[in-house]
Motif scaffolding. Structure first.
Motif, mmCIF file in Angstrom:
data_model
loop_
_atom_site.group_PDB
_atom_site.id
_atom_site.type_symbol
_atom_site.label_atom_id
_atom_site.label_comp_id
_atom_site.label_asym_id
_atom_site.label_seq_id
_atom_site.Cartn_x
_atom_site.Cartn_y
_atom_site.Cartn_z
ATOM 1 N N TYR A 59 0.758 -1.316 0.259
ATOM 2 C CA TYR A 59 -0.051 0.093 0.145
ATOM 3 C C TYR A 59 0.651 1.183 0.023
ATOM 4 C CZ TYR A 59 -3.624 -3.336 1.203
ATOM 5 O OH TYR A 59 -4.555 -4.419 1.058
ATOM 6 N N THR A 227 -13.451 -12.377 1.511
ATOM 7 C CA THR A 227 -12.186 -11.764 1.228
ATOM 8 C C THR A 227 -12.809 -10.430 0.779
ATOM 9 O OG1 THR A 227 -10.327 -11.627 -0.295
ATOM 10 C CG2 THR A 227 -12.306 -12.480 -1.102
ATOM 11 N N PRO A 228 -11.877 -9.466 1.034
ATOM 12 C CA PRO A 228 -12.130 -7.958 0.591
ATOM 13 C C PRO A 228 -12.037 -7.915 -0.902
ATOM 14 C CG PRO A 228 -10.717 -7.719 2.507
ATOM 15 C CD PRO A 228 -10.457 -9.304 2.126
ATOM 16 N N TYR A 231 -7.367 -6.738 -4.545
ATOM 17 C CA TYR A 231 -6.453 -5.793 -4.187
ATOM 18 C C TYR A 231 -6.238 -5.805 -2.846
ATOM 19 C CZ TYR A 231 -8.007 -4.093 -8.828
ATOM 20 O OH TYR A 231 -8.363 -4.018 -10.095
ATOM 21 N N ASN A 232 -6.577 -6.801 -2.127
ATOM 22 C CA ASN A 232 -6.336 -6.765 -0.657
ATOM 23 C C ASN A 232 -4.816 -7.554 -0.413
ATOM 24 O OD1 ASN A 232 -5.934 -8.927 1.994
ATOM 25 N ND2 ASN A 232 -7.124 -6.850 2.477
ATOM 26 N N SER A 233 -3.922 -6.791 0.469
ATOM 27 C CA SER A 233 -2.601 -7.396 0.399
ATOM 28 C C SER A 233 -2.391 -8.796 0.497
ATOM 29 C CB SER A 233 -1.758 -6.577 1.574
ATOM 30 O OG SER A 233 -2.071 -6.948 2.685
ATOM 31 N N TYR A 235 -4.856 -11.234 -0.333
ATOM 32 C CA TYR A 235 -5.756 -12.018 -1.426
ATOM 33 C C TYR A 235 -5.068 -13.381 -1.690
ATOM 34 C CZ TYR A 235 -8.801 -13.346 -5.076
ATOM 35 O OH TYR A 235 -9.548 -13.957 -5.836
ATOM 36 N N GLU A 251 -17.048 -12.769 -1.743
ATOM 37 C CA GLU A 251 -16.894 -11.420 -1.729
ATOM 38 C C GLU A 251 -18.240 -10.986 -1.037
ATOM 39 O OE1 GLU A 251 -14.592 -9.057 -4.393
ATOM 40 O OE2 GLU A 251 -13.549 -10.564 -5.273
ATOM 41 N N ARG A 279 -11.898 -12.297 6.333
ATOM 42 C CA ARG A 279 -10.617 -11.679 6.319
ATOM 43 C C ARG A 279 -10.920 -10.275 6.255
ATOM 44 N NH1 ARG A 279 -6.175 -15.557 6.161
ATOM 45 N NH2 ARG A 279 -4.924 -13.680 6.381
ATOM 46 N N VAL A 280 -12.114 -10.045 6.562
ATOM 47 C CA VAL A 280 -12.295 -8.197 6.544
ATOM 48 C C VAL A 280 -12.518 -7.783 7.944
ATOM 49 C CG1 VAL A 280 -14.287 -7.162 6.233
ATOM 50 C CG2 VAL A 280 -13.803 -8.678 4.505
ATOM 51 N N LEU A 296 -17.374 -4.139 1.540
ATOM 52 C CA LEU A 296 -16.826 -5.231 1.825
ATOM 53 C C LEU A 296 -17.688 -6.454 2.671
ATOM 54 C CD1 LEU A 296 -13.391 -3.891 2.581
ATOM 55 C CD2 LEU A 296 -14.490 -4.334 0.416
#
Length: 478
Positions: A59, A227-228, A231-233, A235, A251, A279-280, A296
């Motif tokens: 990020y 999962t978000p 683009y989540n680190s 993923y 999602e 994982r949110v 999300l």
């Protein structure tokens, strides 16, 4: 973190230059290999990781830049006897964490007993009033826990921090082992190492055992990983674990509440989920309960959860246990709930919210590591011995302005493990994150975990976002 005044404990070589017993079999194998061949294998491992897509997003970088997490092929080795002791300490700590969370959201006996101050929760965003009086299915709050350990001597393992919210990194533990076994199959016939490959199946079993009463009698529990998105680190890890568990990766757009259950869209219509491994973060989990702008989460999931229609792992509100101010009370927390002295020590910690501690920290900033109580990933911290006078002065202003937001710790002499370089083996500082599964059926600790290594010479930060890498972690068979 490391000390500039004390020599580090080398996990492979003792003070006389002899190979320690844990590494004897490995070193014998290593010395028989061609350095050029080893270098070639290291490059092959890197290409495997790149092909598999084992990357993480950074990020704040241009276009959400993806990076390869560096992998070092020299394993970190722990004896079976060392692991037994570590496992006892980890289990004791995880049991205490779970009991603490239940107490905090119910009777608060530990606060009444004066062991932990109430002010730590009164204004803490990680404490969720929505969880007060509610007990998750099976009484489990921390379904998956990562306990970060550092070593400073032969028998000195200490807990650096607890990860009870959404610990990450287990996919790298599994991929590191698979890569090592593919590159050096003969090595694993010479050195007997306890396996880690059962983790995804153990995770699926553990989560299924936490299914709510509404799921009982319906056969196999339906699991999904929330999962978000891509683009989540982390993923890659979300997709990896869903695939390995035989669970659906979902999602927010795939989910909705139907007839009092959280359901996912399938080709045959909406299917109820029994256990959601999310994982949110809490704040994004339910726009009707938390952040109304969240895209999300699932509108209404908290109502279904409180009605017993789904298990959320980890439970909302567990993040309070990750707070570094709470961490400083963990010795008292362990003793309060287990009636035993902690097997694993904490790193000594000064709470900057306390006047005397703040005065000490301000006087010794150049010697200490100072962290934000809610910080993670190696960000927002000061490492005194490696900081310039200007950096220390700037940090001092922040500390004086908001002392409650910080804790401080001594600069520890972290242990080193060799990494492979063109010039040969070179020591680098490491930590260890073992992964723990909790269910009503018991506690399961995978033998090993994720070893993170500071690849730069003299570097004190092992986080991948700060230039660190990973190693395969071996626990020797008995």
């Amino acid at each position: 973190m490391t000390s500039t005044t004390h020599p580090s404990f080398d996990e492979m070589i003792d003070a006389e230059g002899n190979v320690r017993p844990a590494y004897a079999g490995y070193r014998e194998w290593y010395d028989a290999q061609s350095p050029k061949w080893l270098e070639k294998q290291g490059k092959a491992a890197e290409s495997v990781f790149r092909r598999t897509g084992i990357t993480f997003n950074v990020y704040g970088q241009d276009a959400g830049q993806e990076r390869l997490i560096p992998f070092d092929m020299i394993p970190r080795i722990i004896t079976a006897e060392e692991w037994k002791k570590l496992s006892r300490g980890i289990e004791q700590r995880v049991r205490a964490l779970n009991a603490f969370l239940h107490d905090l959201y119910h009777k608060r006996e530990i606060i009444k007993a004066g062991k932990v101050p109430e002010r730590l929760f009164a204004q803490n965003d990680a404490f969720l009033k929505e969880m007060v009086g509610f007990t998750p299915p099976g009484g489990v709050y921390t379904h998956i826990v990562g306990i970060d350990l550092v070593r400073t001597g032969p028998d000195d393992f200490m807990v650096l921090e607890d990860n009870a919210r959404t610990p990450s990194g287990v996919s790298y533990m599994l991929e590191n082992r698979e890569t090592m076994m593919a590159m050096f199959p003969d090595l694993f016939t010479k050195v007997q190492v306890q396996p880690v490959s059962d983790y995804p199946r153990a995770l699926a079993r553990s989560l299924a055992a936490c299914a709510p009463p509404a799921a009982k009698g319906n056969g196999r529990a339906v699991l999904a990983v929330l999962t978000p998105g891509i683009y989540n680190s982390a993923y890659y890890e979300h997709a990896f674990l869903a695939d390995q568990m035989g669970a659906e990766l979902v999602e927010a757009g795939d989910l909705r509440v139907v007839d009092g259950r959280v359901c996912m869209r399938t080709t045959r219509g909406w299917k109820a989920i029994d256990v959601l491994y999310r994982r949110v973060d809490d704040d994004f989990l339910d726009p009707l309960t938390f952040n109304p702008d969240s895209m999300l989460g699932i509108a209404g999931i908290m109502d279904v959860y409180r009605a017993g229609g789904i298990t959320i792992a980890n439970a909302p509100g567990t993040g309070i246990a990750d707070d570094k101010a709470i961490y400083s009370f963990m010795p008292e927390i362990v003793e309060f709930y287990t009636g035993e002295r902690p097997i694993l020590k904490n790193v000594p910690t000064w709470r900057c919210s306390e006047k005397d501690s703040l005065a000490y920290v301000l006087d010794h900033l150049a010697e200490l590591v100072v962290k934000e109580v809610h910080g993670s990933g190696g960000y927002g911290m000061l490492i005194g011995p490696t900081s310039s006078k200007a950096e220390i002065a700037a940090f001092e202003k922040k500390l004086r302005a908001n002392p409650d937001n910080y804790i401080a710790q001594p600069t520890l002499s972290l242990s080193t493990v060799p990494i492979f370089t063109k010039a040969g083996l070179a020591p680098r500082h490491v930590d260890l994150r073992p992964f723990v599964l909790v269910s009503p059926e018991g506690i399961n600790i995978t033998p090993g975990g994720l070893t993170r290594v500071a690849l730069k010479k003299g570097s004190l930060v092992v986080n991948s976002s700060q230039g660190g890498g990973t190693k395969d972690s071996w626990v020797l068979a008995e």
